[in-house]
Design a protein around this motif. Structure first.
Motif, short mmCIF file in Angstrom:
data_model
loop_
_atom_site.label_atom_id
_atom_site.label_comp_id
_atom_site.label_asym_id
_atom_site.label_seq_id
_atom_site.Cartn_x
_atom_site.Cartn_y
_atom_site.Cartn_z
N GLY A 1 111.96 59.74 33.12
CA GLY A 1 111.65 60.29 31.79
C GLY A 1 110.17 60.31 31.55
N THR A 2 109.76 60.84 30.42
CA THR A 2 108.32 60.93 30.13
C THR A 2 107.66 59.56 30.09
N GLY A 3 108.42 58.53 29.72
CA GLY A 3 107.86 57.18 29.68
C GLY A 3 107.56 56.60 31.04
N ASN A 4 108.08 57.25 32.10
CA ASN A 4 107.84 56.78 33.47
C ASN A 4 106.69 57.52 34.14
N ALA A 5 106.25 58.61 33.53
CA ALA A 5 105.21 59.44 34.13
C ALA A 5 103.88 58.68 34.18
N ASP A 6 103.27 58.70 35.36
CA ASP A 6 102.01 57.97 35.56
C ASP A 6 101.19 58.72 36.60
N LEU A 7 100.50 59.75 36.14
CA LEU A 7 99.75 60.62 37.05
C LEU A 7 98.67 59.86 37.80
N LYS A 8 98.00 58.95 37.10
CA LYS A 8 96.92 58.18 37.72
C LYS A 8 97.44 57.33 38.87
N PHE A 9 98.59 56.69 38.68
CA PHE A 9 99.12 55.83 39.73
C PHE A 9 99.62 56.65 40.91
N LEU A 10 100.29 57.78 40.64
CA LEU A 10 100.76 58.62 41.74
C LEU A 10 99.59 59.10 42.58
N THR A 11 98.50 59.46 41.92
CA THR A 11 97.30 59.89 42.65
C THR A 11 96.74 58.74 43.47
N PHE A 12 96.75 57.53 42.91
CA PHE A 12 96.29 56.35 43.65
C PHE A 12 97.10 56.16 44.93
N VAL A 13 98.42 56.31 44.85
CA VAL A 13 99.28 56.12 46.00
C VAL A 13 98.89 57.05 47.14
N PHE A 14 98.73 58.32 46.83
CA PHE A 14 98.40 59.28 47.88
C PHE A 14 96.96 59.12 48.36
N ASP A 15 96.05 58.73 47.46
CA ASP A 15 94.66 58.46 47.88
C ASP A 15 94.60 57.29 48.86
N VAL A 16 95.41 56.27 48.60
CA VAL A 16 95.46 55.11 49.49
C VAL A 16 95.85 55.53 50.90
N PHE A 17 96.85 56.40 50.99
CA PHE A 17 97.26 56.85 52.32
C PHE A 17 96.20 57.73 52.96
N TYR A 18 95.56 58.59 52.19
CA TYR A 18 94.57 59.48 52.77
C TYR A 18 93.33 58.73 53.26
N TYR A 19 92.78 57.88 52.43
CA TYR A 19 91.52 57.23 52.76
C TYR A 19 91.67 55.98 53.62
N TYR A 20 92.72 55.20 53.39
CA TYR A 20 92.80 53.88 54.01
C TYR A 20 93.93 53.71 55.01
N TYR A 21 94.96 54.54 54.90
CA TYR A 21 96.07 54.50 55.87
C TYR A 21 96.37 55.92 56.33
N PRO A 22 95.36 56.59 56.89
CA PRO A 22 95.53 58.00 57.24
C PRO A 22 96.65 58.22 58.26
N ARG A 23 97.43 59.25 58.00
CA ARG A 23 98.49 59.69 58.91
C ARG A 23 99.59 58.66 59.11
N ARG A 24 99.69 57.72 58.21
CA ARG A 24 100.77 56.73 58.28
C ARG A 24 102.00 57.18 57.49
N LEU A 25 101.80 58.08 56.55
CA LEU A 25 102.91 58.56 55.73
C LEU A 25 103.50 59.80 56.38
N GLY A 26 104.68 59.64 56.95
CA GLY A 26 105.28 60.73 57.71
C GLY A 26 105.97 61.76 56.84
N GLU A 27 106.60 61.31 55.77
CA GLU A 27 107.36 62.21 54.91
C GLU A 27 107.63 61.51 53.59
N VAL A 28 107.74 62.31 52.51
CA VAL A 28 108.04 61.77 51.19
C VAL A 28 109.24 62.52 50.63
#
Length: 260
Positions: free
Chosen positions: A182-209
């Motif tokens: 629901g709208t109360g669960n939406a957290d754009l900043k955190f979702l962006t953090f998750v993907f930034d973590v994989f891109y910058y610090y764990y590159p190519r570790r995320l195979g599929e979402v």
């Protein structure tokens, strides 16, 4: 037979792709797309080590440090064997690990957030032998915990999932259970953090979402998030619970919240 063009130090090579036993939405980021011989790889790893020692001597050493050859090779592959680019990305990653305190994260330190059940590492691998990180979106409420506490849980679980990688495997699977979102669960900043973590610090570790049973209300949120996570959006597959059961797990290994 399908083919892929691989660039090894500027020389394009055409190599066959094995289309058997691969996820239905295979990641475009696989480090194994491009590789060098052991001697060439070792020389490049040594170059990176030397540059890090000379230019960033203050960085820590040891596992996940500036002299960790496995980590160096991984970042070299991520940067298509560019020594300069690998050094730059590694420096940023190692500094972040030190400042974020990755090595100090424990079950106890993230317990208050983990107890919400909003995210966990599944006990079993998927059918492609990937560790599985499950997020239950309906249990995430941005205002309940400080953002940094959610970030620490995220990083702790990524580390935990990577520790479960079988020999010869490199990637993990992310599963977002979006039922009840629901709208109360939406957290754009955190979702962006998750993907930034994989891109910058764990590159190519995320195979599929996998985005599982996304409700209509999630779609405008996704349209906002998609440009922010850029190319990582190509890793996302919208699917149903039935798909999870049939394509990614066996009856014995499917996560409990996706059982009948």
């Amino acid at each position: 037979m399908a083919f892929r063009i691989c660039h090894n130090l500027g020389r394009p090579l055409i190599v066959p792709i094995n289309l058997t036993k691969t996820p239905s939405r295979n990641c475009n980021f696989s480090v194994q797309n491009c590789s060098l011989g052991p001697n060439q790889s070792h020389k490049l790893v040594s170059k990176v080590k030397d540059k890090l020692e000379k230019e960033h001597h203050g960085l820590p050493v040891g596992k996940n440090g500036r002299d960790d050859e496995d980590m160096i090779l991984w970042f070299l592959k991520d940067r298509r064997f560019s020594v300069e680019e690998a050094v730059a990305k590694l420096t940023k990653a190692i500094k972040w690990r030190q400042e974020f305190g990755v090595s100090t994260l424990t079950e106890e330190s993230v317990k208050s957030v983990a107890d919400t059940g909003k995210a966990y590492v599944h006990d079993f691998l998927d059918v492609y032998d990937r560790p599985v990180l499950v997020v239950v979106a309906s249990k995430h409420f941005p205002g309940v915990h400080e953002p940094v506490e959610n970030e620490k849980l995220c990083v702790f679980l990524v580390e935990k999932a990577l520790a479960k990688l079988p020999a010869g495997k490199d990637e993990i699977l992310g599963v977002f259970d979006l039922r009840g979102f629901g709208t109360g669960n939406a957290d754009l900043k955190f979702l962006t953090f998750v993907f930034d973590v994989f891109y910058y610090y764990y590159p190519r570790r995320l195979g599929e979402v996998l985005f599982v049973d996304a409700p209509f209300i999630f779609k405008p949120f996704w349209q906002l998030a998609k440009p922010l996570i850029k190319s990582y959006a190509s890793l996302v597959r919208f699917c149903s619970v039935d798909t999870i059961r049939k394509e990614y797990f066996t009856e014995e290994t499917v996560p409990a919240n996706f059982r009948d």
